[in-house]
Design a protein around this motif. Structure first.
Motif, PDB file in Angstrom:
ATOM      1  N   LEU A 179      -0.947   2.743   0.379  1.00 24.70           N
ATOM      2  CA  LEU A 179      -0.270   3.797   1.196  1.00 24.70           C
ATOM      3  C   LEU A 179      -1.471   4.377   2.268  1.00 24.70           C
ATOM      4  O   LEU A 179      -0.906   4.795   3.223  1.00 24.70           O
ATOM      5  CB  LEU A 179       0.238   4.953   0.136  1.00 24.70           C
ATOM      6  CG  LEU A 179       1.287   4.468  -0.684  1.00 24.70           C
ATOM      7  CD1 LEU A 179       1.525   5.379  -1.843  1.00 24.70           C
ATOM      8  CD2 LEU A 179       2.582   4.515   0.072  1.00 24.70           C
ATOM      9  N   ILE A 180      -2.600   4.468   1.650  1.00 21.78           N
ATOM     10  CA  ILE A 180      -3.736   4.961   2.595  1.00 21.78           C
ATOM     11  C   ILE A 180      -3.982   4.188   3.559  1.00 21.78           C
ATOM     12  O   ILE A 180      -3.968   4.415   4.879  1.00 21.78           O
ATOM     13  CB  ILE A 180      -4.923   5.431   1.812  1.00 21.78           C
ATOM     14  CG1 ILE A 180      -4.807   6.565   0.639  1.00 21.78           C
ATOM     15  CG2 ILE A 180      -5.962   5.747   2.845  1.00 21.78           C
ATOM     16  CD1 ILE A 180      -4.220   7.714   1.177  1.00 21.78           C
ATOM     17  N   ALA A 181      -4.033   2.653   3.280  1.00 23.04           N
ATOM     18  CA  ALA A 181      -4.655   1.896   4.285  1.00 23.04           C
ATOM     19  C   ALA A 181      -3.588   1.652   5.552  1.00 23.04           C
ATOM     20  O   ALA A 181      -3.815   1.388   6.877  1.00 23.04           O
ATOM     21  CB  ALA A 181      -4.988   0.444   3.673  1.00 23.04           C
ATOM     22  N   SER A 182      -2.122   1.642   5.048  1.00 25.83           N
ATOM     23  CA  SER A 182      -1.199   1.696   5.973  1.00 25.83           C
ATOM     24  C   SER A 182      -0.802   2.885   6.797  1.00 25.83           C
ATOM     25  O   SER A 182       0.224   3.174   7.556  1.00 25.83           O
ATOM     26  CB  SER A 182       0.035   1.053   5.299  1.00 25.83           C
ATOM     27  OG  SER A 182       0.644   2.183   4.127  1.00 25.83           O
ATOM     28  N   ARG A 183      -1.538   4.103   6.419  1.00 20.55           N
ATOM     29  CA  ARG A 183      -1.208   5.373   7.107  1.00 20.55           C
ATOM     30  C   ARG A 183       0.180   5.843   6.914  1.00 20.55           C
ATOM     31  O   ARG A 183       0.737   6.335   7.981  1.00 20.55           O
ATOM     32  CB  ARG A 183      -1.726   5.235   8.568  1.00 20.55           C
ATOM     33  CG  ARG A 183      -3.277   4.970   8.774  1.00 20.55           C
ATOM     34  CD  ARG A 183      -3.569   4.781  10.166  1.00 20.55           C
ATOM     35  NE  ARG A 183      -5.163   4.975  10.182  1.00 20.55           N
ATOM     36  CZ  ARG A 183      -5.792   3.632  10.122  1.00 20.55           C
ATOM     37  NH1 ARG A 183      -5.183   2.548   9.596  1.00 20.55           N
ATOM     38  NH2 ARG A 183      -6.944   3.801  10.385  1.00 20.55           N
ATOM     39  N   SER A 184       0.713   5.760   5.674  1.00 18.23           N
ATOM     40  CA  SER A 184       2.008   5.877   5.438  1.00 18.23           C
ATOM     41  C   SER A 184       2.423   7.498   5.424  1.00 18.23           C
ATOM     42  O   SER A 184       3.640   7.548   5.649  1.00 18.23           O
ATOM     43  CB  SER A 184       2.545   5.384   4.080  1.00 18.23           C
ATOM     44  OG  SER A 184       1.841   6.118   2.933  1.00 18.23           O
ATOM     45  N   GLY A 185       1.386   8.242   5.138  1.00 26.65           N
ATOM     46  CA  GLY A 185       1.844   9.731   5.195  1.00 26.65           C
ATOM     47  C   GLY A 185       2.215  10.047   3.698  1.00 26.65           C
ATOM     48  O   GLY A 185       2.572  11.192   3.511  1.00 26.65           O
ATOM     49  N   VAL A 186       2.049   9.245   2.807  1.00 20.95           N
ATOM     50  CA  VAL A 186       2.846   9.436   1.511  1.00 20.95           C
ATOM     51  C   VAL A 186       1.579   9.416   0.530  1.00 20.95           C
ATOM     52  O   VAL A 186       0.525   8.390   0.744  1.00 20.95           O
ATOM     53  CB  VAL A 186       3.952   8.211   0.966  1.00 20.95           C
ATOM     54  CG1 VAL A 186       4.254   8.463  -0.404  1.00 20.95           C
ATOM     55  CG2 VAL A 186       5.069   8.153   1.809  1.00 20.95           C
ATOM     56  N   GLY A 187       1.282  10.461  -0.168  1.00 18.52           N
ATOM     57  CA  GLY A 187       0.290  10.192  -1.080  1.00 18.52           C
ATOM     58  C   GLY A 187       0.758   9.653  -2.721  1.00 18.52           C
ATOM     59  O   GLY A 187       1.909   9.683  -2.953  1.00 18.52           O
ATOM     60  N   ALA A 188      -0.233   9.382  -3.358  1.00 18.45           N
ATOM     61  CA  ALA A 188      -0.023   8.823  -4.819  1.00 18.45           C
ATOM     62  C   ALA A 188      -1.032   9.450  -5.833  1.00 18.45           C
ATOM     63  O   ALA A 188      -2.341   9.593  -5.454  1.00 18.45           O
ATOM     64  CB  ALA A 188      -0.114   7.404  -4.726  1.00 18.45           C
ATOM     65  N   SER A 189      -0.957   9.717  -6.741  1.00 22.70           N
ATOM     66  CA  SER A 189      -1.634  10.128  -7.850  1.00 22.70           C
ATOM     67  C   SER A 189      -1.330   9.238  -9.435  1.00 22.70           C
ATOM     68  O   SER A 189      -0.134   9.030  -9.556  1.00 22.70           O
ATOM     69  CB  SER A 189      -1.704  11.713  -8.060  1.00 22.70           C
ATOM     70  OG  SER A 189      -2.071  12.396  -6.885  1.00 22.70           O
ATOM     71  N   VAL A 190      -2.304   9.387 -10.194  1.00 22.47           N
ATOM     72  CA  VAL A 190      -2.014   8.788 -11.509  1.00 22.47           C
ATOM     73  C   VAL A 190      -2.478  10.194 -12.459  1.00 22.47           C
ATOM     74  O   VAL A 190      -3.474  10.387 -12.443  1.00 22.47           O
ATOM     75  CB  VAL A 190      -2.778   7.480 -12.022  1.00 22.47           C
ATOM     76  CG1 VAL A 190      -4.165   7.580 -11.839  1.00 22.47           C
ATOM     77  CG2 VAL A 190      -2.237   6.827 -13.277  1.00 22.47           C
ATOM     78  N   LEU A 191      -1.696  10.324 -13.434  1.00 17.96           N
ATOM     79  CA  LEU A 191      -2.026  11.254 -14.396  1.00 17.96           C
ATOM     80  C   LEU A 191      -2.378  10.434 -15.778  1.00 17.96           C
ATOM     81  O   LEU A 191      -1.707   9.960 -16.272  1.00 17.96           O
ATOM     82  CB  LEU A 191      -0.667  11.961 -14.698  1.00 17.96           C
ATOM     83  CG  LEU A 191      -0.669  13.078 -15.859  1.00 17.96           C
ATOM     84  CD1 LEU A 191      -1.768  14.238 -15.614  1.00 17.96           C
ATOM     85  CD2 LEU A 191       0.665  13.782 -15.951  1.00 17.96           C
ATOM     86  N   CYS A 192      -3.481  10.843 -16.345  1.00 19.43           N
ATOM     87  CA  CYS A 192      -3.883  10.206 -17.249  1.00 19.43           C
ATOM     88  C   CYS A 192      -4.565  11.260 -18.205  1.00 19.43           C
ATOM     89  O   CYS A 192      -5.616  11.741 -18.642  1.00 19.43           O
ATOM     90  CB  CYS A 192      -5.546   9.547 -17.156  1.00 19.43           C
ATOM     91  SG  CYS A 192      -4.938   8.074 -15.887  1.00 19.43           S
ATOM     92  N   PRO A 193      -3.418  11.965 -19.007  1.00 20.40           N
ATOM     93  CA  PRO A 193      -3.822  12.829 -20.007  1.00 20.40           C
ATOM     94  C   PRO A 193      -4.095  12.346 -21.569  1.00 20.40           C
ATOM     95  O   PRO A 193      -3.852  11.327 -21.700  1.00 20.40           O
ATOM     96  CB  PRO A 193      -2.621  13.895 -20.356  1.00 20.40           C
ATOM     97  CG  PRO A 193      -1.527  12.799 -19.869  1.00 20.40           C
ATOM     98  CD  PRO A 193      -2.156  11.791 -18.823  1.00 20.40           C
ATOM     99  N   ALA A 194      -5.199  13.072 -22.243  1.00 21.30           N
ATOM    100  CA  ALA A 194      -5.471  12.978 -23.494  1.00 21.30           C
ATOM    101  C   ALA A 194      -4.230  13.550 -24.562  1.00 21.30           C
ATOM    102  O   ALA A 194      -3.227  13.642 -24.005  1.00 21.30           O
ATOM    103  CB  ALA A 194      -6.733  13.006 -24.033  1.00 21.30           C
ATOM    104  N   LEU A 195      -4.927  14.024 -25.460  1.00 23.05           N
ATOM    105  CA  LEU A 195      -3.885  14.742 -26.448  1.00 23.05           C
ATOM    106  C   LEU A 195      -3.266  15.879 -25.889  1.00 23.05           C
ATOM    107  O   LEU A 195      -3.968  16.691 -25.378  1.00 23.05           O
ATOM    108  CB  LEU A 195      -4.679  15.167 -27.649  1.00 23.05           C
ATOM    109  CG  LEU A 195      -5.180  13.689 -28.642  1.00 23.05           C
ATOM    110  CD1 LEU A 195      -5.908  14.374 -29.735  1.00 23.05           C
ATOM    111  CD2 LEU A 195      -3.875  12.906 -29.057  1.00 23.05           C
ATOM    112  N   VAL A 196      -1.841  15.960 -25.976  1.00 25.60           N
ATOM    113  CA  VAL A 196      -1.218  17.037 -25.454  1.00 25.60           C
ATOM    114  C   VAL A 196       0.059  17.498 -26.518  1.00 25.60           C
ATOM    115  O   VAL A 196       0.204  16.598 -27.251  1.00 25.60           O
ATOM    116  CB  VAL A 196      -0.488  16.870 -24.205  1.00 25.60           C
ATOM    117  CG1 VAL A 196       0.543  17.794 -23.469  1.00 25.60           C
ATOM    118  CG2 VAL A 196      -1.316  16.213 -23.083  1.00 25.60           C
TER     119      VAL A 196
END
Length: 291
Positions: A179-196
């Motif tokens: 997404l970044i390299a293609s300059r898409s304008g769309v962002g991405a995240s990954v959520l990595c929680p431990a104990l919740v």
């Protein structure tokens, strides 16, 4: 409806969240509403979904609840279409639905493996297939994929879960780079929680075993996880490690063991997780024998 700091960047936009009837998903939906977002909620549990919709609407925003089995692309596409029709084009998509099971690798059945990957990985893939084309066409928006600390570390007695969450982390980072390299304008995240403090392990332990996600002083409330997610999205940050300070020594130890080709040992496993796995299976993971 700017009721929390930083809400203006989300106000008036549409969020779609899977696994939204309880736990982290519900907390994410409520946080989205507090920040002025209209919310489409997807979950397989219809009763919980209806209650979640009421809670979101009570915060003064619009909401739609759509029963969704994330393992089925047709259901996730219906979630997309229903959200767009009722609320407008989605801006934030959180592929959050997931399951776990605590069992020794040799006690996982074929059905266990299939269900774990169909939901934990297939749910993310189906979310991308349904929502990513529209986000890219509009040139804006953000995707959050819920992985786990188990996508960065390992958990004894959870091989199917660990494998599925490692897949989500790898998929998400690859997507981010594209997404970044293609300059898409769309962002991405990954959520990595431990104990919740959720009920995800309520039925995860094998017969005769005991497990609780709150057997740790480091366990967080779902609301705190949701707050951190929205802060990360506002900052366009990829990695969301809600328990970063707690996890850091184990992540660093694992990386060091990799690059030095040192066999895995107790230094690269969260001891709180080892205790939970021991309770669930009756196998002692809290002391490490000589390999």
């Amino acid at each position: 409806m700017d009721t929390v700091p930083g809400a203006s960047s989300f106000s008036g936009k549409v969020a779609v969240i899977t696994g939204a009837a309880s736990g982290i998903g519900l907390a994410l939906a409520l946080e989205a509403a507090r920040r002025g977002m209209d919310v489409a909620l997807g979950d397989i549990g219809e009763e919980g979904l209806a209650k979640a919709k009421e809670a979101v609407e009570a915060l003064g925003v619009r909401a739609v609840a759509i029963r969704t089995d994330v393992s089925k692309l047709v259901d996730v596409q219906a979630l997309h279409d229903g959200a767009a029709l009722a609320l407008g084009d989605p801006w934030l998509v959180i592929n959050n639905a997931g399951i776990t099971k605590l069992a020794l690798t040799w006690d996982h059945t074929e059905a266990d493996w299939k269900r774990m990957f169909d939901i934990n990985v297939g749910g993310v893939i189906n979310g991308l297939l349904a929502f990513l084309p529209g986000l890219r066409a509009r040139g804006e928006g953000h995707i959050v994929n819920t992985a786990s600390a188990a996508g960065l570390l390992t958990i004894p007695a959870a091989s199917a879960y660990v494998a599925s969450k490692h897949a989500v982390v790898g998929l998400s980072e690859t997507l981010y780079r594209e997404l970044i390299a293609s300059r898409s304008g769309v962002g991405a995240s990954v959520l990595c929680p431990a104990l919740v403090k959720t009920n995800i392990l309520g039925a995860a332990a094998p017969a005769g075993g005991k497990a609780s996600e709150i057997n740790s002083p480091h366990a967080l409330e779902p609301e705190e996880v949701a707050r951190q997610v929205f802060e990360a999205v506002a900052a366009k940050r990829f990695w969301i490690l809600t328990h970063r300070a707690h996890m850091e020594p184990y992540i660093r130890a694992r990386a060091e063991q990799m690059v030095t080709e040192t066999n895995p040992n107790a230094a690269s496993v969260d001891p709180d997780v080892s205790k939970t796995s021991s309770l669930a299976t009756g196998v002692d993971f809290t002391t490490w024998p000589d390999a």
